[in-house]
Design an enzyme around this catalytic site. Structure first.
Site, PDB file in Angstrom:
ATOM      1  N   ALA A 142      -3.262  -9.957  -2.881  1.00  0.00           N
ATOM      2  CA  ALA A 142      -2.917 -10.812  -4.005  1.00  0.00           C
ATOM      3  C   ALA A 142      -3.207 -10.040  -5.289  1.00  0.00           C
ATOM      4  O   ALA A 142      -3.985  -9.080  -5.278  1.00  0.00           O
ATOM      5  CB  ALA A 142      -3.773 -12.078  -3.949  1.00  0.00           C
ATOM      6  N   GLY A 150      -4.039 -10.442   1.097  1.00  0.00           N
ATOM      7  CA  GLY A 150      -2.796 -11.199   1.145  1.00  0.00           C
ATOM      8  C   GLY A 150      -1.636 -10.354   1.658  1.00  0.00           C
ATOM      9  O   GLY A 150      -0.681 -10.892   2.238  1.00  0.00           O
ATOM     10  N   GLU A 208      -1.852 -10.517   5.240  1.00  0.00           N
ATOM     11  CA  GLU A 208      -1.495 -11.891   5.656  1.00  0.00           C
ATOM     12  C   GLU A 208       0.023 -12.077   5.688  1.00  0.00           C
ATOM     13  O   GLU A 208       0.548 -12.803   6.533  1.00  0.00           O
ATOM     14  CB  GLU A 208      -2.168 -12.915   4.728  1.00  0.00           C
ATOM     15  CG  GLU A 208      -3.680 -12.974   4.949  1.00  0.00           C
ATOM     16  CD  GLU A 208      -4.373 -13.879   3.951  1.00  0.00           C
ATOM     17  OE1 GLU A 208      -4.338 -13.574   2.742  1.00  0.00           O
ATOM     18  OE2 GLU A 208      -4.941 -14.899   4.364  1.00  0.00           O
ATOM     19  N   GLU A 222     -11.126  -9.514   1.395  1.00  0.00           N
ATOM     20  CA  GLU A 222     -11.414 -10.576   0.416  1.00  0.00           C
ATOM     21  C   GLU A 222     -12.901 -10.819   0.221  1.00  0.00           C
ATOM     22  O   GLU A 222     -13.347 -11.161  -0.872  1.00  0.00           O
ATOM     23  CB  GLU A 222     -10.737 -11.887   0.846  1.00  0.00           C
ATOM     24  CG  GLU A 222      -9.225 -11.916   0.640  1.00  0.00           C
ATOM     25  CD  GLU A 222      -8.434 -11.340   1.806  1.00  0.00           C
ATOM     26  OE1 GLU A 222      -9.023 -10.636   2.650  1.00  0.00           O
ATOM     27  OE2 GLU A 222      -7.223 -11.604   1.866  1.00  0.00           O
TER      28      GLU A 222
HETATM   29  C1  3H9 Z   1      -6.323 -11.552  -1.664  1.00  0.00           C
HETATM   30  O1  3H9 Z   1      -5.409 -10.912  -1.225  1.00  0.00           O
HETATM   31  C2  3H9 Z   1      -6.448 -13.065  -1.494  1.00  0.00           C
HETATM   32  C3  3H9 Z   1      -5.554 -13.629  -0.439  1.00  0.00           C
HETATM   33  O2  3H9 Z   1      -6.167 -13.600   0.828  1.00  0.00           O
HETATM   34  C4  3H9 Z   1      -5.279 -15.082  -0.655  1.00  0.00           C
HETATM   35  C5  3H9 Z   1      -4.436 -15.444  -1.780  1.00  0.00           C
HETATM   36  C6  3H9 Z   1      -4.105 -16.945  -1.777  1.00  0.00           C
HETATM   37  N1  3H9 Z   1      -4.576  -6.728  -7.727  1.00  0.00           N
HETATM   38  O3  3H9 Z   1      -8.272   1.188  -6.557  1.00  0.00           O
HETATM   39  P1  3H9 Z   1      -7.304   2.018  -7.302  1.00  0.00           P
HETATM   40  C7  3H9 Z   1      -5.069  -1.897  -9.384  1.00  0.00           C
HETATM   41  S1  3H9 Z   1      -7.544 -10.822  -2.543  1.00  0.00           S
HETATM   42  C8  3H9 Z   1      -4.422  -6.233  -8.965  1.00  0.00           C
HETATM   43  O4  3H9 Z   1      -7.794   2.860  -8.410  1.00  0.00           O
HETATM   44  P2  3H9 Z   1      -6.804   3.600  -4.934  1.00  0.00           P
HETATM   45  C9  3H9 Z   1      -6.409  -1.318  -9.806  1.00  0.00           C
HETATM   46  O5  3H9 Z   1      -7.090  -2.182 -10.674  1.00  0.00           O
HETATM   47  C10 3H9 Z   1      -7.034  -9.122  -2.688  1.00  0.00           C
HETATM   48  N2  3H9 Z   1      -4.604  -4.922  -9.258  1.00  0.00           N
HETATM   49  O6  3H9 Z   1      -6.405   2.925  -6.317  1.00  0.00           O
HETATM   50  C11 3H9 Z   1      -5.959  -0.028 -10.476  1.00  0.00           C
HETATM   51  O7  3H9 Z   1      -5.508  -0.348 -11.775  1.00  0.00           O
HETATM   52  P3  3H9 Z   1      -5.723   0.678 -12.992  1.00  0.00           P
HETATM   53  C12 3H9 Z   1      -7.308  -8.361  -1.462  1.00  0.00           C
HETATM   54  C13 3H9 Z   1      -4.948  -4.122  -8.259  1.00  0.00           C
HETATM   55  O8  3H9 Z   1      -5.619   4.369  -4.513  1.00  0.00           O
HETATM   56  C14 3H9 Z   1      -4.749   0.394  -9.651  1.00  0.00           C
HETATM   57  O9  3H9 Z   1      -4.308  -0.776  -8.982  1.00  0.00           O
HETATM   58  N3  3H9 Z   1      -6.999  -6.964  -1.697  1.00  0.00           N
HETATM   59  C15 3H9 Z   1      -5.128  -4.576  -6.950  1.00  0.00           C
HETATM   60  O10 3H9 Z   1      -8.133   4.259  -5.053  1.00  0.00           O
HETATM   61  C16 3H9 Z   1      -5.077   1.453  -8.613  1.00  0.00           C
HETATM   62  O11 3H9 Z   1      -6.191   1.008  -7.837  1.00  0.00           O
HETATM   63  C17 3H9 Z   1      -7.921  -6.105  -2.132  1.00  0.00           C
HETATM   64  O12 3H9 Z   1      -9.048  -6.455  -2.367  1.00  0.00           O
HETATM   65  C18 3H9 Z   1      -4.913  -5.953  -6.692  1.00  0.00           C
HETATM   66  N4  3H9 Z   1      -5.038  -6.464  -5.463  1.00  0.00           N
HETATM   67  O13 3H9 Z   1      -7.013   2.384  -3.932  1.00  0.00           O
HETATM   68  C19 3H9 Z   1      -7.474  -4.692  -2.299  1.00  0.00           C
HETATM   69  N5  3H9 Z   1      -5.487  -3.541  -6.158  1.00  0.00           N
HETATM   70  O14 3H9 Z   1      -4.995   1.917 -12.607  1.00  0.00           O
HETATM   71  C20 3H9 Z   1      -7.981  -4.134  -3.593  1.00  0.00           C
HETATM   72  C21 3H9 Z   1      -5.511  -2.464  -6.964  1.00  0.00           C
HETATM   73  O15 3H9 Z   1      -5.166  -0.061 -14.165  1.00  0.00           O
HETATM   74  N6  3H9 Z   1      -7.520  -2.790  -3.854  1.00  0.00           N
HETATM   75  N7  3H9 Z   1      -5.195  -2.795  -8.228  1.00  0.00           N
HETATM   76  O16 3H9 Z   1      -7.217   0.869 -13.066  1.00  0.00           O
HETATM   77  C22 3H9 Z   1      -8.020  -1.709  -3.245  1.00  0.00           C
HETATM   78  O17 3H9 Z   1      -8.856  -1.761  -2.375  1.00  0.00           O
HETATM   79  C23 3H9 Z   1      -7.542  -0.373  -3.731  1.00  0.00           C
HETATM   80  O18 3H9 Z   1      -6.981  -0.549  -5.004  1.00  0.00           O
HETATM   81  C24 3H9 Z   1      -6.472   0.317  -2.833  1.00  0.00           C
HETATM   82  C25 3H9 Z   1      -5.940   1.577  -3.558  1.00  0.00           C
HETATM   83  C26 3H9 Z   1      -7.117   0.720  -1.514  1.00  0.00           C
HETATM   84  C27 3H9 Z   1      -5.311  -0.588  -2.581  1.00  0.00           C
END
Ligand code: 3H9
Length: 655
Positions: free
Chosen positions: A62, A101, A104, A124
């Protein structure tokens, strides 16, 4: 505005492509785009649907930046249910990381394939949440209760092969993810495969006691956190109630967590960590210097740990010591650490051997003539450090980055010992350096922008979390520790016992109470440091009287078996009446009246001490932003991430 979701009909397959850089997060536009694409696929001549992503990854979750704001329709649970309800078979083809998400969405599909390098996960919990789009109900149906609990309560992603083994993914596809996905859809159509809905499958058999077991374990492992416990409740609902009822339990818990303090704190922390990697005021075109080889001076505990961090990232290291014996000792500590990592299952034997082979030793600085970066990690003697930097100035090639690993020293004074202060930077690692994630990158007055940019990038490469600090005594973290320690001593004199102070702080969420930390570090360290100071520099005697008395009674901390506590053979701390008496006598001697102190007062005074020093650090421009201070405390000092860091907490609690 063009939609981040594209739909095409190719060879009778409706292909839904998400293209929302950088990580294909499920923003409102993506959710709407998915719904529109599903509408189209419902109506056209497609016989099956493929969901695939552009860019570096499948949907990573999400959009966290939309959390805490009113949710715009369509919601993610609606979309996932809609995907699953589709009458044509739906396949998700995964590359990169399918997280939260995003995964999911894949679980809503009827079939899932992934390239071998892909990872999937439900992280999450790290945001104080639970999978809120059916993940808590579908995962146990596919993977069983235990694997589902592990995946969701740890939040750690798993590799594609493991996901296949537990039943979350059906097959690995070779080559390009879209082509592999298309080929499999064709195969499924040829076999006459129809929709296969996870919600219609039963949860596999499991021990009834598994839920209470998980609750008890998490009460210890994730002390104080609400999301892991809520995940267990949801999985239990999956196992004991209908799918529709289970979804309802998931929804209620998700909303409660989303509106709670812990998730707000963890969401703040997610963005703070990413923001901390950015340096204010650097031109966007600031280059970086190549770092493909590193020299480390000093093979003690820190030097060895730093060497391992680089070797583990594939960067060759030359370790310098003053004599063959010292070098041998240093290398043997590294050997022991690698053996420990293998034993704990952190590294395979082959990987450990390959990393270890990247570390060589020398006793002559000439071995550093061609390295791209040197990190000096000798003990905290400013004159010795300056001497070393003078030598490095003489031997290192032009453009080499010269870093000093120090907890306190003046990086500018060390830089001034060279003819190239622009190449000098501070790198404060935390012990044990091959494990702890935090790296304070200390920007000297003359540190070149590209040196700073290189260190920030390099930190990521060696899997550290970098935070920039200006030059001051103790930088961000240790400087704040000083008033925290002083306040701890005052609390003891005013009537709290060591076990009460530590108990209150640990119950509140700190990984370890301050007095156990002091005992671990050794009380003699501070004692020796104070010996070099004038009375005026030492400040209020009440802030160090008790530790002085303990050292004089040969209670140096854990290493001597006694400090603020006595330690048994398993290094477990036991309260000691002798210490209580020392404290009482010191209080009487200093004219401090003892009283009953509440846990709340302990927490407020100690965290308050961190916060007020943190504010000074911000005012002086030592830290770039308050979120950076939060990152330092969570990654370096065992501050609970679910409280957001001291500055976030201080603001929320009006400290
Ligand atoms: C969810 O899904 C809830 C659902 O179950 C239910 C809903 C009803 N959103 O980490 P990076 C941005 S909860 C917005 O440096 P990497 C991040 O801020 C979510 N932005 O890259 C950064 O921005 P900036 C569950 C996001 O290659 C840029 O992307 N998912 C999101 O080292 C690059 O990120 C997670 O918790 C996001 N979801 O790692 C996953 N994700 O460049 C969270 C990233 O402006 N994300 N950004 O600073 C991660 O774990 C890592 O970002 C990922 C990439 C592994 C994907």
């Amino acid at each position: 505005m063009t939609s981040p979701v594209n739909y095409t009909l190719t060879d009778e397959i409706g292909v839904i492509t998400v293209d929302n850089p950088p990580v294909n997060a499920l923003s409102h536009a993506v959710r709407q785009g998915l719904m529109d694409a599903l509408d189209q696929a419902d109506k056209d001549a497609s016989r099956a649907i493929l969901i695939v992503c552009e860019g570096r990854t499948f949907i990573a979750g999400a959009d966290i930046s939309e959390f805490g704001k009113p949710m715009q329709e369509p919601s993610l649970p609606e979309i996932v249910n809609r995907i699953e309800a589709t009458a044509k078979p739906v396949v998700a083809a995964i590359h990169g990381t399918a997280l939260g998400g995003g995964f999911e969405v894949a679980l809503g599909a009827h079939y899932r394939c992934a390239v071998a390098t892909a990872k999937v996960g439900l992280p999450e919990v790290k945001l104080g949440l639970l999978p809120g789009a059916g993940g808590t109900q579908r995962t146990p149906r596919l993977a069983g209760v235990e694997a589902a609990l592990e995946l969701m309560t740890s939040g750690a992603p798993i590799a594609a092969a493991r996901a296949v083994a537990v039943g979350l993914i059906d097959r690995i596809v070779d080559g390009d993810v879209r082509e592999g996905g298309m080929a499999w859809v064709q195969e499924l159509l040829a076999e006459g495969a129809g929709p296969r809905r996870t919600s219609e499958q039963p949860v596999p058999d499991h021990e009834a006691a598994v839920f209470d077991g998980a609750r008890a374990l998490l009460a210890k492992k994730a002390r104080g956190q609400v999301a892991p416990q809520a995940i267990v409740d949801c999985v239990e609902a999956a196992a004991t109630r209908s799918f529709a009822e289970g979804l309802q339990v998931e929804r209620e818990n998700f909303i409660k967590l989303m509106n709670g303090e812990q998730s707000a704190a963890l969401r703040h922390f997610f963005f703070a960590e990413r923001q901390a990697a950015k340096v204010d005021g650097l031109a966007p075109d600031t280059g970086t210097r190549p770092v493909e080889s590193v020299g480390i001076i000093g093979g003690g505990t820190m030097g060895g740990g730093i060497a391992m961090s680089f070797a583990n990232a594939g960067i060759p290291v030359t370790l310098i010591e003053i004599s063959d014996e010292a070098l041998e000792r240093g290398l043997s500590i590294i050997d022991r650490n690698y053996a420990g990592s293998v034993k704990r299952g952190k590294l395979s034997e082959d990987k450990a051997a390959a990393c270890r082979a990247l570390i060589s030793g020398a006793t002559d600085y000439a071995a550093l003539s061609d390295v791209d970066m040197v990190i000096e990690a000798v003990f905290e003697d400013p004159n010795l450090k300056k001497e070393i930097f003078k030598k490095l100035d003489g031997v290192c090639k032009a453009g080499a980055i010269l870093a000093t690993h120090t907890s306190y020293q003046d990086v500018d004074a060390i830089a001034a010992a060279t003819s190239r202060p622009a190449d000098v930077v501070g790198t404060h690692f935390f012990s044990p350096a091959h494990i702890m994630k935090l790296l304070e990158v200390v920007r000297g007055a003359k540190t070149a922008d590209d040196v700073l940019a290189t260190c920030m990038q390099l930190a990521k490469r060696i899997r550290k979390v970098p935070v920039v600090s200006g030059v001051c005594y103790g930088f961000i973290g240790n400087r704040m520790l000083q008033p925290y320690g002083q306040q701890t001593q005052l609390l003891l004199l005013e009537g709290a016992t060591p076990e009460q102070v530590d108990g209150a702080m640990e119950k509140w969420g700190m990984a370890m109470g301050p007095l156990r930390v002091f005992d671990l570090a050794g009380l003699d360290v501070g004692y020796k440091a104070r010996e070099a100071l004038s009375d005026e520099e030492k400040g209020d005697p009440a802030t160090y009287r008790v530790p002085d008395l303990l050292v004089e009674a040969e209670r140096l901390g854990q290493k001597s078996g006694a400090g603020f506590y006595t330690y048994d053979e398993n290094r477990r701390p036991n309260p000691d009446p002798a210490v209580h008496e020392i404290i009482r006598n010191a209080a009487a001697e200093l004219g401090i009246e003892q009283r009953t102190i509440s846990d709340e007062e302990i927490v407020n005074r100690l965290i308050g001490a961190l916060v007020s020093e943190g504010r000074k650090i911000l005012d002086e421009g030592i830290a770039q932003r308050s979120g950076d201070i939060d990152v330092v405390y969570v990654y370096g000092y065992g501050f609970p991430a679910w409280r957001g860091g001291p500055m976030f907490y201080g603001e929320a609690a009006s400290l």
